[in-house]
Design a protein around this motif. Structure first.
Motif, mmCIF file in Angstrom:
data_model
loop_
_atom_site.group_PDB
_atom_site.id
_atom_site.type_symbol
_atom_site.label_atom_id
_atom_site.label_comp_id
_atom_site.label_asym_id
_atom_site.label_seq_id
_atom_site.Cartn_x
_atom_site.Cartn_y
_atom_site.Cartn_z
ATOM 1 N N PHE A 87 0.882 5.101 5.834
ATOM 2 C CA PHE A 87 1.196 3.852 5.129
ATOM 3 C C PHE A 87 -0.048 2.965 5.041
ATOM 4 O O PHE A 87 -0.198 2.175 4.125
ATOM 5 C CB PHE A 87 2.321 3.072 5.841
ATOM 6 C CG PHE A 87 3.657 3.762 5.807
ATOM 7 C CD1 PHE A 87 4.055 4.465 4.680
ATOM 8 C CD2 PHE A 87 4.521 3.694 6.885
ATOM 9 C CE1 PHE A 87 5.297 5.106 4.641
ATOM 10 C CE2 PHE A 87 5.753 4.328 6.856
ATOM 11 C CZ PHE A 87 6.141 5.041 5.740
ATOM 12 N N GLU A 94 -2.440 5.216 2.269
ATOM 13 C CA GLU A 94 -1.902 5.622 0.964
ATOM 14 C C GLU A 94 -1.600 4.404 0.101
ATOM 15 O O GLU A 94 -1.237 3.349 0.610
ATOM 16 C CB GLU A 94 -0.616 6.431 1.151
ATOM 17 C CG GLU A 94 -0.826 7.814 1.717
ATOM 18 C CD GLU A 94 -1.485 8.773 0.743
ATOM 19 O OE1 GLU A 94 -0.976 8.903 -0.384
ATOM 20 O OE2 GLU A 94 -2.522 9.373 1.110
ATOM 21 N N LYS A 95 -1.693 4.593 -1.194
ATOM 22 C CA LYS A 95 -1.448 3.430 -2.051
ATOM 23 C C LYS A 95 0.055 3.172 -2.229
ATOM 24 O O LYS A 95 0.867 4.105 -2.189
ATOM 25 C CB LYS A 95 -2.164 3.568 -3.389
ATOM 26 C CG LYS A 95 -1.646 4.629 -4.318
ATOM 27 C CD LYS A 95 -2.398 4.462 -5.645
ATOM 28 C CE LYS A 95 -1.837 5.206 -6.814
ATOM 29 N NZ LYS A 95 -1.394 6.537 -6.717
ATOM 30 N N SER A 96 0.358 1.895 -2.372
ATOM 31 C CA SER A 96 1.769 1.523 -2.521
ATOM 32 C C SER A 96 2.034 1.117 -3.966
ATOM 33 O O SER A 96 1.113 0.988 -4.779
ATOM 34 C CB SER A 96 2.098 0.380 -1.569
ATOM 35 O OG SER A 96 1.267 -0.715 -1.852
ATOM 36 N N TYR A 97 3.292 0.861 -4.228
ATOM 37 C CA TYR A 97 3.728 0.558 -5.589
ATOM 38 C C TYR A 97 4.709 -0.609 -5.476
ATOM 39 O O TYR A 97 5.590 -0.601 -4.625
ATOM 40 C CB TYR A 97 4.355 1.831 -6.154
ATOM 41 C CG TYR A 97 5.368 1.669 -7.249
ATOM 42 C CD1 TYR A 97 4.954 1.406 -8.561
ATOM 43 C CD2 TYR A 97 6.731 1.800 -7.008
ATOM 44 C CE1 TYR A 97 5.875 1.273 -9.569
ATOM 45 C CE2 TYR A 97 7.667 1.671 -8.019
ATOM 46 C CZ TYR A 97 7.234 1.417 -9.299
ATOM 47 O OH TYR A 97 8.153 1.287 -10.302
ATOM 48 N N LYS A 99 7.723 -3.450 -2.003
ATOM 49 C CA LYS A 99 6.455 -2.736 -1.931
ATOM 50 C C LYS A 99 6.758 -1.359 -1.350
ATOM 51 O O LYS A 99 7.229 -1.264 -0.213
ATOM 52 C CB LYS A 99 5.499 -3.525 -1.030
ATOM 53 C CG LYS A 99 4.097 -2.968 -0.969
ATOM 54 C CD LYS A 99 3.228 -3.893 -0.121
ATOM 55 C CE LYS A 99 1.816 -3.330 -0.050
ATOM 56 N NZ LYS A 99 0.940 -4.139 0.800
ATOM 57 N N CYS A 100 6.530 -0.322 -2.141
ATOM 58 C CA CYS A 100 7.010 1.008 -1.741
ATOM 59 C C CYS A 100 5.897 2.029 -1.546
ATOM 60 O O CYS A 100 4.919 2.050 -2.289
ATOM 61 C CB CYS A 100 7.956 1.558 -2.802
ATOM 62 S SG CYS A 100 9.363 0.500 -3.124
ATOM 63 N N TRP A 101 6.087 2.858 -0.555
ATOM 64 C CA TRP A 101 5.262 4.045 -0.345
ATOM 65 C C TRP A 101 6.181 5.249 -0.499
ATOM 66 O O TRP A 101 7.318 5.222 -0.013
ATOM 67 C CB TRP A 101 4.683 4.065 1.074
ATOM 68 C CG TRP A 101 3.629 3.045 1.347
ATOM 69 C CD1 TRP A 101 2.277 3.240 1.336
ATOM 70 C CD2 TRP A 101 3.827 1.672 1.724
ATOM 71 N NE1 TRP A 101 1.613 2.083 1.675
ATOM 72 C CE2 TRP A 101 2.548 1.110 1.912
ATOM 73 C CE3 TRP A 101 4.962 0.869 1.900
ATOM 74 C CZ2 TRP A 101 2.373 -0.227 2.292
ATOM 75 C CZ3 TRP A 101 4.796 -0.450 2.264
ATOM 76 C CH2 TRP A 101 3.516 -0.987 2.457
ATOM 77 N N ASP A 102 5.673 6.270 -1.135
ATOM 78 C CA ASP A 102 6.528 7.432 -1.382
ATOM 79 C C ASP A 102 5.679 8.694 -1.241
ATOM 80 O O ASP A 102 4.788 8.939 -2.043
ATOM 81 C CB ASP A 102 7.121 7.318 -2.793
ATOM 82 C CG ASP A 102 8.163 8.397 -3.068
ATOM 83 O OD1 ASP A 102 8.251 9.362 -2.282
ATOM 84 O OD2 ASP A 102 8.872 8.266 -4.084
ATOM 85 N N MET A 103 5.919 9.460 -0.177
ATOM 86 C CA MET A 103 5.055 10.618 0.102
ATOM 87 C C MET A 103 5.893 11.868 0.382
ATOM 88 O O MET A 103 6.865 11.816 1.124
ATOM 89 C CB MET A 103 4.175 10.308 1.316
ATOM 90 C CG MET A 103 3.217 9.139 1.063
ATOM 91 S SD MET A 103 2.389 8.618 2.581
ATOM 92 C CE MET A 103 3.636 7.616 3.341
ATOM 93 N N THR A 133 10.649 6.964 -7.244
ATOM 94 C CA THR A 133 10.648 5.956 -6.173
ATOM 95 C C THR A 133 11.658 4.831 -6.380
ATOM 96 O O THR A 133 12.467 4.533 -5.502
ATOM 97 C CB THR A 133 9.244 5.337 -6.033
ATOM 98 O OG1 THR A 133 8.304 6.392 -6.004
ATOM 99 C CG2 THR A 133 9.131 4.503 -4.769
#
Ligand SMILES: [Zn+2]
Length: 367
Positions: A200, A203-206, A216-220, A272
């Motif tokens: 987290f 990695e880039k968030s969205y 604010k989301c992280w999706d991996m 996401t």
């Protein structure tokens, strides 16, 4: 009794004074409260489940159930404690020790797991399974899921559950039946959580705004540290900022919540934003499912303290709930439906019952 939200067998028995009405409806006099209670302990609950399946099939066939985003239907699996007591217990009761100022006391209680179908326009309770003495909630949920897979093989493609269900056997059962799972990621899966938390930071968030909260989301994808599952999982995190206005205060209070989910569903199937919206449906059901069933439909009322009777009355209450919502959703015009609360319509159903009782007992035709 359930549909008119009477809430007790005695309230039902009192309507037996107007047996002309019941003769019209059920072809005979109404049985006494005792008889209804006794019979409820000897019913084959699967015969009630068949009725729910029949109603589901009718709703489906009539295209009354609208999908969620991405054309999906989801199943929420969740446990519920229906009542507890220090005094009364039966062979289905679970036990726990409560530490009080007067010493330790044994408390008896009932718990079950419910499977509710989440549609775009409906919350449909499909089935429930009691938790038996000596087993945990997930064991009851697995028994429930096996039956739901057999009765509703194509009703949904995704299962939503809380952190308790992050168990390899639960996930594997779902995957074997071609269903994906979204579950809250908890500390018990420490390796997985640590791996994700490390990423987290880098990695880039969205970020997106759904009108109620900024997310604010992280999706991996591709996490392999849950070794007992023996397959990769996807981790989604949503750090959410919303502003809540309290009653009399002028200033809005800032609220931050941090959600982390683990899932088997691919980004391609559920992107996401849709993922986060859908994962939150697990909590929407708290209000639309359990709270409504308990607060308005008397689902927690112990009509007869017996394991089969408790199951019987829960399943019957689920039928009343489904029929009522089917009526509200399908029979009322939208402009009429939105003018009144659901409680208003429920009270009209009760009023209608009593009105008919009186008319029939006076030998009149109801209006
Ligand atoms: Zn009991």
């Amino acid at each position: 009794m359930a549909l008119a939200q009477l809430g007790s067998l005695n309230a039902l028995e009192q309507t037996a004074e107007h047996n002309k009405f019941w003769q019209r409806w059920i072809g005979d006099n109404l049985p006494s409260a005792d008889t209804v209670g006794n019979i409820s302990t000897a019913i084959n609950c699967n015969s009630i489940r068949k009725i729910i399946k029949h109603i589901y099939a009718r709703l489906k066939r009539n295209k009354a159930l609208k999908p969620l985003s991405m054309g999906m239907f989801a199943l929420v699996v969740d446990g519920h404690e229906s009542h507890s007591s220090y005094l009364l217990h039966c062979k289905g009761c679970l036990k726990r020790v409560i530490h009080t100022s007067l010493g330790d006391k044994t408390q008896y209680y009932h718990r079950h797991v419910m499977a509710q179908l989440v549609c775009g326009n409906f919350y449909l309770p499909l089935d429930m399974e009691p938790q038996r003495p000596g087993e945990d909630e997930v064991a009851a949920a697995i028994r429930l899921l096996k039956r739901v897979f057999a009765n509703y093989p194509r009703a949904f493609s995704l299962i939503l559950a809380d952190g308790l269900y992050m168990k390899a056997n639960f996930f594997k059962l779902a995957l074997r039946h071609g269903k994906d799972v979204i579950s809250v990621l908890k500390d018990e899966r420490r390796d997985l959580l640590k791996d994700a938390q490390g990423l987290f930071k880098t990695e880039k968030s969205y970020i997106y705004d759904n009108g109620k909260a900024k997310r604010k989301c992280w999706d991996m994808e591709g996490f392999t540290s849950w070794d007992t599952l023996k397959r990769e999982v996807r981790i989604v995190r949503s750090l959410e900022t919303s502003y809540i206005k309290h009653h009399k205060e002028k200033e809005k209070e800032k609220k931050i919540s941090d959600w982390i989910w683990a899932s088997t569903i691919s980004q391609q199937l559920l992107p996401t934003e849709e993922f986060v919206e859908l994962a939150h449906k697990r909590w929407a059901i708290e209000n639309n499912g359990f709270n409504e069933l308990v607060n308005y439909w008397h689902a927690d009322h112990v009509y007869r303290h017996d394991p089969i009777a408790i199951e019987t009355f829960w399943l019957l209450t689920m039928i009343a709930y489904i029929l009522f919502h089917a009526f509200i959703n399908l029979n009322l015009k939208p402009q009429v439906r939105c003018r009144y609360t659901k409680l208003h319509w429920a009270k009209l159903v009760t009023a209608e019952l009593y009105l008919h009782l009186i008319y029939y007992s006076d030998g009149l035709s109801p209006p």
